[in-house]
Write a protein that holds these residues in place. Structure first.
Motif, PDB file in Angstrom:
ATOM      1  N   TYR A  46       0.887  -1.147   0.000  1.00 42.61           N
ATOM      2  CA  TYR A  46       0.000   0.000   0.000  1.00 42.61           C
ATOM      3  C   TYR A  46       0.940   1.215   0.000  1.00 42.61           C
ATOM      4  CZ  TYR A  46      -3.953   3.010   1.038  1.00 42.61           C
ATOM      5  OH  TYR A  46      -4.924   3.974   0.955  1.00 42.61           O
ATOM      6  N   ALA A  47       0.509   2.313  -0.603  1.00 47.67           N
ATOM      7  CA  ALA A  47       1.382   3.482  -0.718  1.00 47.67           C
ATOM      8  C   ALA A  47       1.944   3.888   0.648  1.00 47.67           C
ATOM      9  CB  ALA A  47       0.605   4.644  -1.330  1.00 47.67           C
ATOM     10  N   LYS A  48       3.202   4.247   0.636  1.00 42.56           N
ATOM     11  CA  LYS A  48       3.927   4.798   1.795  1.00 42.56           C
ATOM     12  C   LYS A  48       4.343   3.777   2.854  1.00 42.56           C
ATOM     13  CE  LYS A  48       4.742   8.218   0.958  1.00 42.56           C
ATOM     14  NZ  LYS A  48       5.714   8.439  -0.169  1.00 42.56           N
ATOM     15  N   THR A  51       8.115   1.281   0.334  1.00 42.45           N
ATOM     16  CA  THR A  51       8.343   0.682  -0.986  1.00 42.45           C
ATOM     17  C   THR A  51       9.745   1.000  -1.499  1.00 42.45           C
ATOM     18  OG1 THR A  51       6.090   1.510  -1.346  1.00 42.45           O
ATOM     19  CG2 THR A  51       7.130   0.297  -3.168  1.00 42.45           C
ATOM     20  N   THR A  52      10.077   2.292  -1.510  1.00 42.58           N
ATOM     21  CA  THR A  52      11.344   2.755  -2.074  1.00 42.58           C
ATOM     22  C   THR A  52      12.522   2.162  -1.300  1.00 42.58           C
ATOM     23  OG1 THR A  52      10.124   4.800  -2.457  1.00 42.58           O
ATOM     24  CG2 THR A  52      12.501   4.861  -2.862  1.00 42.58           C
ATOM     25  N   TRP A  53      12.372   2.102  -0.009  1.00 39.68           N
ATOM     26  CA  TRP A  53      13.390   1.502   0.869  1.00 39.68           C
ATOM     27  C   TRP A  53      13.602   0.032   0.476  1.00 39.68           C
ATOM     28  CZ3 TRP A  53      12.322   0.790   6.855  1.00 39.68           C
ATOM     29  CH2 TRP A  53      13.503   0.397   7.480  1.00 39.68           C
ATOM     30  N   PHE A 205       7.153  -6.225   7.532  1.00 43.52           N
ATOM     31  CA  PHE A 205       6.612  -5.045   8.200  1.00 43.52           C
ATOM     32  C   PHE A 205       7.678  -3.951   8.283  1.00 43.52           C
ATOM     33  CE2 PHE A 205       4.080  -8.580   9.643  1.00 43.52           C
ATOM     34  CZ  PHE A 205       2.792  -8.072   9.580  1.00 43.52           C
ATOM     35  N   TYR A 206       7.255  -2.735   7.974  1.00 43.89           N
ATOM     36  CA  TYR A 206       8.127  -1.560   8.062  1.00 43.89           C
ATOM     37  C   TYR A 206       8.759  -1.465   9.452  1.00 43.89           C
ATOM     38  CZ  TYR A 206       9.448   3.423   7.865  1.00 43.89           C
ATOM     39  OH  TYR A 206      10.129   4.616   7.907  1.00 43.89           O
ATOM     40  N   GLU A 207       7.941  -1.681  10.472  1.00 40.51           N
ATOM     41  CA  GLU A 207       8.419  -1.513  11.852  1.00 40.51           C
ATOM     42  C   GLU A 207       9.526  -2.521  12.173  1.00 40.51           C
ATOM     43  OE1 GLU A 207       5.162  -1.852  10.980  1.00 40.51           O
ATOM     44  OE2 GLU A 207       4.631   0.272  11.092  1.00 40.51           O
ATOM     45  N   HIS A 239      23.954   1.562   3.233  1.00 40.49           N
ATOM     46  CA  HIS A 239      23.513   2.277   2.023  1.00 40.49           C
ATOM     47  C   HIS A 239      22.006   2.496   1.996  1.00 40.49           C
ATOM     48  CE1 HIS A 239      23.551   3.543  -2.187  1.00 40.49           C
ATOM     49  NE2 HIS A 239      22.511   2.740  -2.368  1.00 40.49           N
ATOM     50  N   THR A 240      21.252   1.624   2.652  1.00 40.10           N
ATOM     51  CA  THR A 240      19.783   1.742   2.619  1.00 40.10           C
ATOM     52  C   THR A 240      19.226   2.363   3.903  1.00 40.10           C
ATOM     53  OG1 THR A 240      19.466  -0.508   3.451  1.00 40.10           O
ATOM     54  CG2 THR A 240      19.547  -0.242   1.059  1.00 40.10           C
ATOM     55  N   SER A 241      20.115   2.889   4.736  1.00 38.54           N
ATOM     56  CA  SER A 241      19.618   3.575   5.940  1.00 38.54           C
ATOM     57  C   SER A 241      18.947   4.876   5.514  1.00 38.54           C
ATOM     58  CB  SER A 241      20.776   3.871   6.894  1.00 38.54           C
ATOM     59  OG  SER A 241      21.641   4.821   6.301  1.00 38.54           O
ATOM     60  N   ILE A 244      21.280   7.951   4.616  1.00 39.44           N
ATOM     61  CA  ILE A 244      22.046   7.816   3.366  1.00 39.44           C
ATOM     62  C   ILE A 244      21.104   7.881   2.163  1.00 39.44           C
ATOM     63  CG2 ILE A 244      23.550   6.269   2.033  1.00 39.44           C
ATOM     64  CD1 ILE A 244      24.914   7.694   4.477  1.00 39.44           C
ATOM     65  N   MET A 245      19.977   7.210   2.252  1.00 36.66           N
ATOM     66  CA  MET A 245      19.030   7.252   1.124  1.00 36.66           C
ATOM     67  C   MET A 245      18.479   8.656   0.905  1.00 36.66           C
ATOM     68  SD  MET A 245      16.836   3.718   0.944  1.00 36.66           S
ATOM     69  CE  MET A 245      15.633   4.420  -0.170  1.00 36.66           C
ATOM     70  N   LYS A 246      18.333   9.387   1.990  1.00 39.47           N
ATOM     71  CA  LYS A 246      17.822  10.768   1.877  1.00 39.47           C
ATOM     72  C   LYS A 246      18.750  11.631   1.023  1.00 39.47           C
ATOM     73  CE  LYS A 246      16.246  14.596   4.834  1.00 39.47           C
ATOM     74  NZ  LYS A 246      14.819  14.804   4.570  1.00 39.47           N
ATOM     75  N   PHE A 268      10.250  13.874   0.108  1.00 36.72           N
ATOM     76  CA  PHE A 268       9.846  12.463  -0.059  1.00 36.72           C
ATOM     77  C   PHE A 268      10.416  11.634   1.087  1.00 36.72           C
ATOM     78  CE2 PHE A 268      10.349   8.122  -1.366  1.00 36.72           C
ATOM     79  CZ  PHE A 268       9.130   7.835  -1.924  1.00 36.72           C
ATOM     80  N   MET A 269      11.699  11.805   1.352  1.00 31.22           N
ATOM     81  CA  MET A 269      12.337  11.175   2.512  1.00 31.22           C
ATOM     82  C   MET A 269      12.027  12.091   3.696  1.00 31.22           C
ATOM     83  SD  MET A 269      14.057   8.443   1.716  1.00 31.22           S
ATOM     84  CE  MET A 269      14.312   7.650   0.146  1.00 31.22           C
ATOM     85  N   ARG A 270      10.959  11.834   4.360  1.00 29.91           N
ATOM     86  CA  ARG A 270      10.417  12.807   5.301  1.00 29.91           C
ATOM     87  C   ARG A 270      10.968  12.579   6.708  1.00 29.91           C
ATOM     88  NH1 ARG A 270       6.054  13.386   8.580  1.00 29.91           N
ATOM     89  NH2 ARG A 270       5.813  11.125   8.424  1.00 29.91           N
ATOM     90  N   LYS A 271      10.501  11.538   7.405  1.00 32.40           N
ATOM     91  CA  LYS A 271      10.991  11.249   8.758  1.00 32.40           C
ATOM     92  C   LYS A 271      11.587   9.861   8.858  1.00 32.40           C
ATOM     93  CE  LYS A 271       9.286  14.563  11.748  1.00 32.40           C
ATOM     94  NZ  LYS A 271       8.174  14.798  12.697  1.00 32.40           N
ATOM     95  N   GLY A 272      10.900   8.906   8.234  1.00 24.80           N
ATOM     96  CA  GLY A 272      11.394   7.533   8.259  1.00 24.80           C
ATOM     97  C   GLY A 272      11.412   6.912   9.642  1.00 24.80           C
TER      98      GLY A 272
END
Ligand code: A3P
Length: 308
Positions: A46-48, A51-53, A205-207, A239-241, A244-246, A268-272
């Motif tokens: 689902y959006a947000k 995904t990009t991570w 899961f993102y968390e 590299h995917t932290s 760094i991605m920001k 786009f890279m807001r808070k993470g």
């Protein structure tokens, strides 16, 4: 959609009860008939949800931690977003995917019942990433403010109702119709959760990714049947932290013109971070949200953490 170089709100139109941009709806037959291949890897969310991570993690695993290779192109060029359609001459996600040599990694936000059936037929691998509802809502709200390719979110109060409804929300001022694309978060995460036992789906899961990136990246490595040495794993984690991605223009969407994504409104890279919803919901909004959540998620074994 584009008038004198300025993006306006996209028109929306439902397909099978799911709100999409009109141009995606108009192209629906082509999307539905997309031909997946057995060696495709699909990243579905689902959006947000991160995904990009996940896309960056997967690309790094596939390229054995070669940072330069992973900077060969923008995220959306490296891994086509299959249903995403823009007016010509912009190539659609389908065009990009069809042109791409195998093995392909693809992205989708489609709810499970709308996934082109060839993915099931070809038994392609799928990674699904889910993120708790409140943080997804907050992230989607800010993203909808900065991204002119998706509908305007309206006010925060309106958007909370819109997200709960999963399509068009209340129109408090009779001026705008805040809406969310890709349907209801609740149906999305539950639908894919139910599908995971019948198909080759790794449900993450993102968390969990935030809590222990190494553990979750190792799950992906195993799912992709890769053999990734420890030092490459550490490189991937770094590299995917978020920080760094920001700063990575090939992963942070800053190469798009500001008429499309305006990072000065919200990056786009807001808070993470899990738990940012606490900075947005009022106590009353939170109580109402939780009550509604219980109803919508009743009967599902799927559970989320709203903080770590
Ligand atoms: P926030 O808006 O909460 O910061 P998607 O890629 O699915 O659109 O998701 C975007 C969300 O994932 C944003 O959340 C973004 O900051 C977050 N994100 C992107 N890269 C991340 C990373 N490396 N680590 C943690 N969160 C990340």
């Amino acid at each position: 959609l584009c008038l004198e170089g300025k993006y306006l709100q996209p028109e929306t139109k439902e397909v099978n009860g799911i709100l999409m941009t009109k141009i995606m709806s108009d192209n629906w037959d082509k999307i539905w008939n997309f031909q997946a291949k057995p060696d495709d890897l699909l990243i579905a969310t689902y959006a947000k949800a991160g995904t990009t991570w996940t896309q960056e993690i997967v690309d790094m695993i596939q390229n054995d931690g070669d940072v330069q290779k992973c900077q060969r192109a923008n995220t959306f060029d490296r891994q086509p977003f299959i249903e995403w359609t823009l007016p010509p001459p912009s190539p659609s996600g389908l065009d990009r995917a069809n042109k791409m040599p195998s093995p392909r990694t693809l992205k989708t936000h489609l709810p499970v019942q709308m996934l082109p059936p060839s993915f099931w037929k070809e038994n392609s691998k799928i990674i699904y990433v889910a993120r708790n509802a409140k943080d997804s809502l907050v992230s989607y709200y800010h993203f909808s403010r900065m991204n002119k390719m998706v509908p305007d979110p309206g006010t925060w109060e309106e958007y909370v109702e819109t997200f709960k409804a999963g399509k068009v929300g209340i129109d408090a001022k009779s001026l705008s119709f805040p809406s969310v694309l890709w349907g209801s978060w609740y149906d999305h995460v539950k639908g894919w959760w139910d599908a995971k036992d019948q198909h080759r789906i790794l449900y993450l899961f993102y968390e969990d990714m935030k809590e222990d990136p190494k553990r979750e990246i190792q799950k992906i490595v195993k799912f992709l049947e890769k053999d990734t040495p420890e030092e490459v794993l550490d490189k991937i984690i770094y590299h995917t932290s978020f920080d760094i991605m920001k700063q990575n223009p090939m992963a942070n969407y800053t190469t798009l013109p500001t008429s499309i994504m305006d990072h000065s409104i919200s990056p786009f890279m807001r808070k993470g971070m899990p738990g940012d919803w606490k900075n947005h919901f009022t106590v009353a909004q939170n109580e109402e949200f939780d009550k509604d959540y219980q109803k919508k998620m009743a009967g599902s074994t799927l559970t989320f953490r709203t903080e770590i």
